[in-house]
Design a protein around this motif. Sequence first.
Motif, PDB file in Angstrom:
ATOM      1  N   ALA A   1     -11.518  -0.632  18.847  1.00 20.27           N
ATOM      2  CA  ALA A   1     -10.842  -1.559  19.756  1.00 20.27           C
ATOM      3  C   ALA A   1     -11.441  -1.456  21.152  1.00 20.27           C
ATOM      4  CB  ALA A   1      -9.352  -1.264  19.810  1.00 20.27           C
ATOM      5  N   ILE A   2     -11.739  -2.612  21.736  1.00 14.21           N
ATOM      6  CA  ILE A   2     -12.375  -2.667  23.051  1.00 14.21           C
ATOM      7  C   ILE A   2     -11.496  -3.425  24.035  1.00 14.21           C
ATOM      8  CG2 ILE A   2     -14.387  -3.511  24.323  1.00 14.21           C
ATOM      9  CD1 ILE A   2     -14.937  -1.146  22.406  1.00 14.21           C
ATOM     10  N   ASP A   3     -11.355  -2.885  25.225  1.00 14.52           N
ATOM     11  CA  ASP A   3     -10.592  -3.547  26.280  1.00 14.52           C
ATOM     12  C   ASP A   3     -11.286  -4.848  26.660  1.00 14.52           C
ATOM     13  OD1 ASP A   3     -10.014  -4.216  29.179  1.00 14.52           O
ATOM     14  OD2 ASP A   3      -8.560  -2.613  28.869  1.00 14.52           O
TER      15      ASP A   3
ATOM     16  N   ILE B   1     -13.935  -7.857  39.559  1.00 11.78           N
ATOM     17  CA  ILE B   1     -12.565  -8.040  39.082  1.00 11.78           C
ATOM     18  C   ILE B   1     -12.613  -9.084  37.975  1.00 11.78           C
ATOM     19  CG2 ILE B   1     -10.206  -8.704  39.677  1.00 11.78           C
ATOM     20  CD1 ILE B   1     -10.778  -7.770  42.520  1.00 11.78           C
ATOM     21  N   SER B   2     -12.438  -8.627  36.747  1.00  6.41           N
ATOM     22  CA  SER B   2     -12.425  -9.563  35.622  1.00  6.41           C
ATOM     23  C   SER B   2     -11.015 -10.106  35.480  1.00  6.41           C
ATOM     24  CB  SER B   2     -12.892  -8.878  34.336  1.00  6.41           C
ATOM     25  OG  SER B   2     -12.186  -7.682  34.099  1.00  6.41           O
ATOM     26  N   CYS B   3     -10.902 -11.405  35.207  1.00  6.08           N
ATOM     27  CA  CYS B   3      -9.578 -12.020  35.252  1.00  6.08           C
ATOM     28  C   CYS B   3      -9.431 -13.120  34.201  1.00  6.08           C
ATOM     29  CB  CYS B   3      -9.301 -12.590  36.642  1.00  6.08           C
ATOM     30  SG  CYS B   3     -10.632 -13.617  37.307  1.00  6.08           S
ATOM     31  N   LEU B   4      -8.317 -13.066  33.501  1.00  7.25           N
ATOM     32  CA  LEU B   4      -7.977 -14.074  32.503  1.00  7.25           C
ATOM     33  C   LEU B   4      -6.658 -14.731  32.881  1.00  7.25           C
ATOM     34  CD1 LEU B   4      -8.813 -12.210  29.170  1.00  7.25           C
ATOM     35  CD2 LEU B   4     -10.224 -13.866  30.411  1.00  7.25           C
ATOM     36  N   ASP B   5      -6.497 -15.981  32.488  1.00  2.59           N
ATOM     37  CA  ASP B   5      -5.284 -16.728  32.797  1.00  2.59           C
ATOM     38  C   ASP B   5      -4.101 -16.158  32.034  1.00  2.59           C
ATOM     39  OD1 ASP B   5      -3.514 -18.605  33.658  1.00  2.59           O
ATOM     40  OD2 ASP B   5      -4.700 -20.337  33.050  1.00  2.59           O
ATOM     41  N   ALA B   6      -2.981 -15.968  32.732  1.00  2.00           N
ATOM     42  CA  ALA B   6      -1.768 -15.441  32.106  1.00  2.00           C
ATOM     43  C   ALA B   6      -0.593 -16.389  32.310  1.00  2.00           C
ATOM     44  CB  ALA B   6      -1.427 -14.059  32.672  1.00  2.00           C
ATOM     45  N   ARG B   7      -0.876 -17.691  32.411  1.00  2.00           N
ATOM     46  CA  ARG B   7       0.134 -18.735  32.557  1.00  2.00           C
ATOM     47  C   ARG B   7       0.661 -18.794  33.997  1.00  2.00           C
ATOM     48  NH1 ARG B   7       2.330 -20.416  27.616  1.00  2.00           N
ATOM     49  NH2 ARG B   7       4.351 -20.868  28.522  1.00  2.00           N
ATOM     50  N   ARG B   8       0.971 -20.028  34.409  1.00  2.00           N
ATOM     51  CA  ARG B   8       1.495 -20.303  35.739  1.00  2.00           C
ATOM     52  C   ARG B   8       0.589 -19.668  36.800  1.00  2.00           C
ATOM     53  NH1 ARG B   8       5.838 -19.480  32.286  1.00  2.00           N
ATOM     54  NH2 ARG B   8       7.108 -21.349  31.969  1.00  2.00           N
ATOM     55  N   MET B   9       1.120 -18.926  37.753  1.00  2.00           N
ATOM     56  CA  MET B   9       0.295 -18.337  38.804  1.00  2.00           C
ATOM     57  C   MET B   9       0.022 -16.860  38.554  1.00  2.00           C
ATOM     58  SD  MET B   9      -0.679 -20.797  40.478  1.00  2.00           S
ATOM     59  CE  MET B   9      -1.712 -19.785  41.544  1.00  2.00           C
TER      60      MET B   9
ATOM     61  N   ALA C   1      -5.809  -8.872  35.196  1.00  2.00           N
ATOM     62  CA  ALA C   1      -6.944  -8.448  36.014  1.00  2.00           C
ATOM     63  C   ALA C   1      -7.371  -7.025  35.683  1.00  2.00           C
ATOM     64  CB  ALA C   1      -6.595  -8.554  37.497  1.00  2.00           C
ATOM     65  N   GLY C   2      -8.686  -6.837  35.598  1.00  2.00           N
ATOM     66  CA  GLY C   2      -9.271  -5.507  35.441  1.00  2.00           C
ATOM     67  C   GLY C   2     -10.142  -5.230  36.657  1.00  2.00           C
ATOM     68  N   PHE C   3     -10.133  -3.985  37.151  1.00  2.00           N
ATOM     69  CA  PHE C   3     -10.791  -3.642  38.409  1.00  2.00           C
ATOM     70  C   PHE C   3     -11.885  -2.604  38.169  1.00  2.00           C
ATOM     71  CE2 PHE C   3      -6.528  -5.048  39.130  1.00  2.00           C
ATOM     72  CZ  PHE C   3      -6.581  -5.838  40.268  1.00  2.00           C
ATOM     73  N   TYR C   4     -13.100  -2.912  38.608  1.00  2.00           N
ATOM     74  CA  TYR C   4     -14.246  -2.047  38.317  1.00  2.00           C
ATOM     75  C   TYR C   4     -15.155  -1.950  39.536  1.00  2.00           C
ATOM     76  CZ  TYR C   4     -12.445  -3.359  33.801  1.00  2.00           C
ATOM     77  OH  TYR C   4     -11.599  -3.596  32.739  1.00  2.00           O
ATOM     78  N   SER C   5     -15.591  -0.745  39.841  1.00  2.00           N
ATOM     79  CA  SER C   5     -16.581  -0.548  40.899  1.00  2.00           C
ATOM     80  C   SER C   5     -17.960  -0.502  40.259  1.00  2.00           C
ATOM     81  CB  SER C   5     -16.318   0.746  41.668  1.00  2.00           C
ATOM     82  OG  SER C   5     -16.397   1.875  40.803  1.00  2.00           O
TER      83      SER C   5
ATOM     84  N   THR D   1     -14.115   2.105  35.893  1.00  2.00           N
ATOM     85  CA  THR D   1     -12.758   1.566  35.988  1.00  2.00           C
ATOM     86  C   THR D   1     -12.040   2.171  37.192  1.00  2.00           C
ATOM     87  OG1 THR D   1     -12.658   1.296  33.590  1.00  2.00           O
ATOM     88  CG2 THR D   1     -10.562   1.275  34.787  1.00  2.00           C
ATOM     89  N   ILE D   2     -11.456   1.319  38.011  1.00  2.55           N
ATOM     90  CA  ILE D   2     -10.759   1.784  39.207  1.00  2.55           C
ATOM     91  C   ILE D   2      -9.288   2.067  38.909  1.00  2.55           C
ATOM     92  CG2 ILE D   2     -10.039   1.154  41.546  1.00  2.55           C
ATOM     93  CD1 ILE D   2     -12.557  -0.588  41.698  1.00  2.55           C
ATOM     94  N   LYS D   3      -8.653   1.154  38.167  1.00  3.13           N
ATOM     95  CA  LYS D   3      -7.246   1.333  37.828  1.00  3.13           C
ATOM     96  C   LYS D   3      -6.939   0.542  36.561  1.00  3.13           C
ATOM     97  CE  LYS D   3      -5.838  -2.275  41.134  1.00  3.13           C
ATOM     98  NZ  LYS D   3      -4.940  -2.588  42.270  1.00  3.13           N
ATOM     99  N   PRO D   4      -5.785   0.807  35.937  1.00  3.26           N
ATOM    100  CA  PRO D   4      -5.456   0.119  34.684  1.00  3.26           C
ATOM    101  C   PRO D   4      -5.334  -1.390  34.864  1.00  3.26           C
ATOM    102  CG  PRO D   4      -4.054   2.045  35.002  1.00  3.26           C
ATOM    103  CD  PRO D   4      -4.791   1.837  36.284  1.00  3.26           C
ATOM    104  N   VAL D   5      -5.518  -2.096  33.767  1.00  2.00           N
ATOM    105  CA  VAL D   5      -5.355  -3.554  33.752  1.00  2.00           C
ATOM    106  C   VAL D   5      -3.945  -3.921  34.193  1.00  2.00           C
ATOM    107  CG1 VAL D   5      -5.253  -5.554  32.222  1.00  2.00           C
ATOM    108  CG2 VAL D   5      -7.091  -3.872  31.965  1.00  2.00           C
TER     109      VAL D   5
END
Length: 228
Positions: free
Chosen positions: A94-96, A117-125, A129-133, A144-148
């Motif tokens: 399994a891959i994040d 910052i990778s980002c996928l739509d999660a409905r409405r506003m 988000a995933g955060f990576y340096s 990885t900087i912090k959890p999704v």
Amino acid sequence: MALLLALETTTTNCSVALWKDEKLIDLIEDRTPGYSHAELLHTFIQKIIEDNGFSLKSLDAVAISKGPGSYTGLRIGVSAAKGLCYALDVPLIAIDTLEALAMQYNKETHGEVDKVISCLDARRMEIYAGFYSVNSKSDTGLTTIKPVEALIIESNSFQDEKRQRLLFLGEATSKLSEKIESKDNFTFVEAQPSAKEVGILAMRKYKISDVEDVAYFEPFYLKDFKLG
């Protein structure tokens, strides 16, 4: 010599990749709007195996993009992956999804950045988000900087980082670009997760036997499913 099948179904991109050790053998994708995974996924799997002279019994492992993402897409992809693993008695990896998406960052294409910052739509506003340096010493080039997180986007979002060069990479970038007011150092690039990057990460996990319990594995939804 490991042969690995990678599946990505978390967005409208129905994506299947075949990897042999460190080499991408083939990639089949359909990025048309709407979720056609139920009709296409198993056809793509069979095609990519047969077109490259293998059989399903040749597989050593199956990798799945675990989420977050579309509830429907995740259920279809995980069900297919688990079914193959049960039938073939091979491990499930399994891959994040957001980590795999972030790996599409390319210095030559996107320029020098401090964070991805990778980002996928999660409905409405909302977005996932995933955060990576950016880290050249990391195996993947990212740390990885912090959890999704599931975030509500506001006009002042990410303003505490406005002096940094941020690359927003994903299918929610239009939403972000329209909403965020101060964004001089921000770059927004539309992209969808692909089985190509899922396979890269999965091969690394395969080598250290970092696999899932097929019976108990569930997608990473992050948010509870709601109708409407």
